[in-house]
Scaffold this motif. Structure first.
Motif, PDB file in Angstrom:
ATOM      1  N   ALA A 199       0.823  -1.200   0.000  1.00  0.00           N
ATOM      2  CA  ALA A 199       0.000   0.000   0.000  1.00  0.00           C
ATOM      3  C   ALA A 199       0.862   1.257   0.000  1.00  0.00           C
ATOM      4  O   ALA A 199       0.532   2.264  -0.650  1.00  0.00           O
ATOM      5  CB  ALA A 199      -0.927  -0.007   1.205  1.00  0.00           C
ATOM      6  N   ASP A 200       1.970   1.211   0.708  1.00  0.00           N
ATOM      7  CA  ASP A 200       2.872   2.355   0.794  1.00  0.00           C
ATOM      8  C   ASP A 200       3.451   2.700  -0.570  1.00  0.00           C
ATOM      9  O   ASP A 200       3.550   3.871  -0.946  1.00  0.00           O
ATOM     10  CB  ASP A 200       3.987   2.036   1.786  1.00  0.00           C
ATOM     11  N   LYS A 201       3.825   1.672  -1.347  1.00  0.00           N
ATOM     12  CA  LYS A 201       4.390   1.898  -2.682  1.00  0.00           C
ATOM     13  C   LYS A 201       3.348   2.491  -3.621  1.00  0.00           C
ATOM     14  O   LYS A 201       3.655   3.354  -4.446  1.00  0.00           O
ATOM     15  CB  LYS A 201       4.941   0.589  -3.235  1.00  0.00           C
ATOM     16  N   ILE A 202       2.109   2.003  -3.517  1.00  0.00           N
ATOM     17  CA  ILE A 202       1.049   2.550  -4.356  1.00  0.00           C
ATOM     18  C   ILE A 202       0.768   4.000  -3.972  1.00  0.00           C
ATOM     19  O   ILE A 202       0.636   4.882  -4.826  1.00  0.00           O
ATOM     20  CB  ILE A 202      -0.226   1.699  -4.234  1.00  0.00           C
ATOM     21  N   PHE A 203       0.693   4.269  -2.675  1.00  0.00           N
ATOM     22  CA  PHE A 203       0.364   5.605  -2.183  1.00  0.00           C
ATOM     23  C   PHE A 203       1.408   6.631  -2.607  1.00  0.00           C
ATOM     24  O   PHE A 203       1.084   7.815  -2.789  1.00  0.00           O
ATOM     25  CB  PHE A 203       0.228   5.583  -0.664  1.00  0.00           C
ATOM     26  N   GLU A 204       2.625   6.180  -2.776  1.00  0.00           N
ATOM     27  CA  GLU A 204       3.698   7.093  -3.178  1.00  0.00           C
ATOM     28  C   GLU A 204       3.395   7.760  -4.520  1.00  0.00           C
ATOM     29  O   GLU A 204       3.840   8.884  -4.776  1.00  0.00           O
ATOM     30  CB  GLU A 204       5.012   6.313  -3.255  1.00  0.00           C
ATOM     31  N   ASN A 205       2.638   7.077  -5.389  1.00  0.00           N
ATOM     32  CA  ASN A 205       2.328   7.609  -6.712  1.00  0.00           C
ATOM     33  C   ASN A 205       1.113   8.530  -6.732  1.00  0.00           C
ATOM     34  O   ASN A 205       0.833   9.153  -7.755  1.00  0.00           O
ATOM     35  CB  ASN A 205       2.057   6.450  -7.692  1.00  0.00           C
ATOM     36  N   LEU A 206       0.397   8.623  -5.632  1.00  0.00           N
ATOM     37  CA  LEU A 206      -0.866   9.364  -5.624  1.00  0.00           C
ATOM     38  C   LEU A 206      -0.614  10.844  -5.369  1.00  0.00           C
ATOM     39  O   LEU A 206      -1.023  11.401  -4.353  1.00  0.00           O
ATOM     40  CB  LEU A 206      -1.806   8.774  -4.572  1.00  0.00           C
ATOM     41  N   THR A 207       0.030  11.495  -6.316  1.00  0.00           N
ATOM     42  CA  THR A 207       0.456  12.886  -6.131  1.00  0.00           C
ATOM     43  C   THR A 207      -0.564  13.904  -6.614  1.00  0.00           C
ATOM     44  O   THR A 207      -0.414  15.099  -6.334  1.00  0.00           O
ATOM     45  CB  THR A 207       1.774  13.134  -6.877  1.00  0.00           C
ATOM     46  N   THR A 208      -1.593  13.466  -7.345  1.00  0.00           N
ATOM     47  CA  THR A 208      -2.494  14.431  -7.987  1.00  0.00           C
ATOM     48  C   THR A 208      -3.947  14.288  -7.534  1.00  0.00           C
ATOM     49  O   THR A 208      -4.868  14.655  -8.260  1.00  0.00           O
ATOM     50  CB  THR A 208      -2.427  14.286  -9.516  1.00  0.00           C
ATOM     51  N   LEU A 209      -4.179  13.734  -6.363  1.00  0.00           N
ATOM     52  CA  LEU A 209      -5.554  13.589  -5.885  1.00  0.00           C
ATOM     53  C   LEU A 209      -6.160  14.961  -5.584  1.00  0.00           C
ATOM     54  O   LEU A 209      -5.451  15.923  -5.292  1.00  0.00           O
ATOM     55  CB  LEU A 209      -5.585  12.708  -4.633  1.00  0.00           C
ATOM     56  N   ARG A 210      -7.485  15.019  -5.639  1.00  0.00           N
ATOM     57  CA  ARG A 210      -8.199  16.288  -5.458  1.00  0.00           C
ATOM     58  C   ARG A 210      -8.702  16.404  -4.020  1.00  0.00           C
ATOM     59  O   ARG A 210      -9.552  15.615  -3.587  1.00  0.00           O
ATOM     60  CB  ARG A 210      -9.364  16.354  -6.442  1.00  0.00           C
ATOM     61  N   PRO A 211      -8.202  17.376  -3.271  1.00  0.00           N
ATOM     62  CA  PRO A 211      -8.530  17.469  -1.836  1.00  0.00           C
ATOM     63  C   PRO A 211     -10.004  17.743  -1.565  1.00  0.00           C
ATOM     64  O   PRO A 211     -10.543  17.273  -0.566  1.00  0.00           O
ATOM     65  CB  PRO A 211      -7.640  18.611  -1.343  1.00  0.00           C
ATOM     66  N   ARG A 212     -10.672  18.520  -2.405  1.00  0.00           N
ATOM     67  CA  ARG A 212     -12.084  18.820  -2.158  1.00  0.00           C
ATOM     68  C   ARG A 212     -12.931  17.558  -2.263  1.00  0.00           C
ATOM     69  O   ARG A 212     -13.802  17.303  -1.427  1.00  0.00           O
ATOM     70  CB  ARG A 212     -12.571  19.876  -3.145  1.00  0.00           C
TER      71      ARG A 212
END
Length: 286
Positions: A199-212
């Motif tokens: 999960a940590d490796k996958i989460f590392e790529n999640l740089t463009t999620l939308r906070p709202r």
């Protein structure tokens, strides 16, 4: 074949795109009698791929495994869109699952919180294992889910579609969770079927999620542990969007949650995590 049956057959072949699956109930709704179904199979116009499940005859024959995407798109059509692809599989389809497959066969994660997926879906032999998640994780069932055009040749998602209405035989649509919803769904699988490291490796790529959107999803998420773990990883990787989530509206519950027996207690989120998942150093966050 009399004129009425020929007219029904022509209508059937027009309404049934190549490759998509339908069941006996759909055929009967199209005016095809049960005896006619057997006749169409005998004449080679339909293939029986599973009990009560059919498709237009293909050159591949029924010996070949069905494509998982064709099976899911067919089931979504039968379920009127309430079934969707989520979790790790959705992240892969969005190009964010670079570390999702670490050996072994592929698993497709499907979400059916309303329990309306056609029963025949589980009976199919496809080229991937279908994992069905039936627990409802969000109060707003449709938030963060979209129809996408789907390219069968490349197996890639296309643009978001307002509705899954095909204008051509090669138009295909897949209902998929967006990255924000899929990332939260992923947390519900840790550590039962997904390790912290993975999960940590996958989460590392999640740089463009939308906070709202994340704020709305986390506010309406009914799984305390999933919310806490998501925010734990958000803090750990310090992505830019993490600071813009409105945490004041998110209910994180009370009390401790033991995720890993004998693990380290994270003081902020009151969850036990592996000892290796201590606070990141400044150099690790750079």
């Amino acid at each position: 074949m009399d004129g009425q049956k020929r007219q029904t057959l022509n209508h059937l072949l027009t309404a049934l795109p190549p490759g998509l699956l339908v069941d006996s109930a759909w055929l009967q709704a199209q005016g095809v009698a049960r005896t006619s179904v057997h006749d169409y199979v005998r004449r080679g116009w339909l293939e029986r791929v599973a009990p009560r499940v059919y498709r237009r005859t293909t050159t591949q024959g029924t010996a070949a495994l069905l494509r998982w995407d064709m099976a899911v798109m067919s089931a979504q059509r039968a379920a009127l869109g309430d079934l969707y692809v989520g979790g790790m599989t959705a992240l892969e389809l969005h190009g964010l699952g670079h570390f999702a497959r670490l050996g072994g066969g592929r698993t497709i994660h499907l979400y059916d919180p309303d329990h309306i997926a056609p029963s025949w879906l589980a009976t199919l032999s496809t080229d991937a294992q279908l994992a069905m998640h039936r627990r409802g994780l969000f109060e707003a069932s449709g938030l963060g889910i979209d129809w996408h055009r789907f390219d069968l040749g490349t197996a890639r998602l296309g643009d978001i579609a307002t509705s899954p209405q095909a204008s051509e035989a090669w138009d295909h649509f897949l209902r998929v969770a967006n990255a924000e919803r899929a990332a939260i769904e992923l947390m519900d699988d840790v550590p039962a079927s997904l390790s912290f490291d993975h999960a940590d490796k996958i989460f590392e790529n999640l740089t463009t999620l939308r906070p709202r959107l994340l704020t709305k999803l986390l506010k309406g998420c009914t799984r305390i542990r999933a919310k806490r773990l998501f925010l734990f990883f958000a803090d750990r990787h310090a992505h830019g969007w993490a600071k813009r989530i409105d945490r004041d509206v998110i209910d994180l519950g009370r009390g401790k949650r033991q995720l890993v027996p004998g693990g380290r207690l994270d003081a902020r989120y009151q969850i036990t995590v592996p000892e290796a998942f201590g606070p990141k150093t400044e150099s690790e966050n750079q």
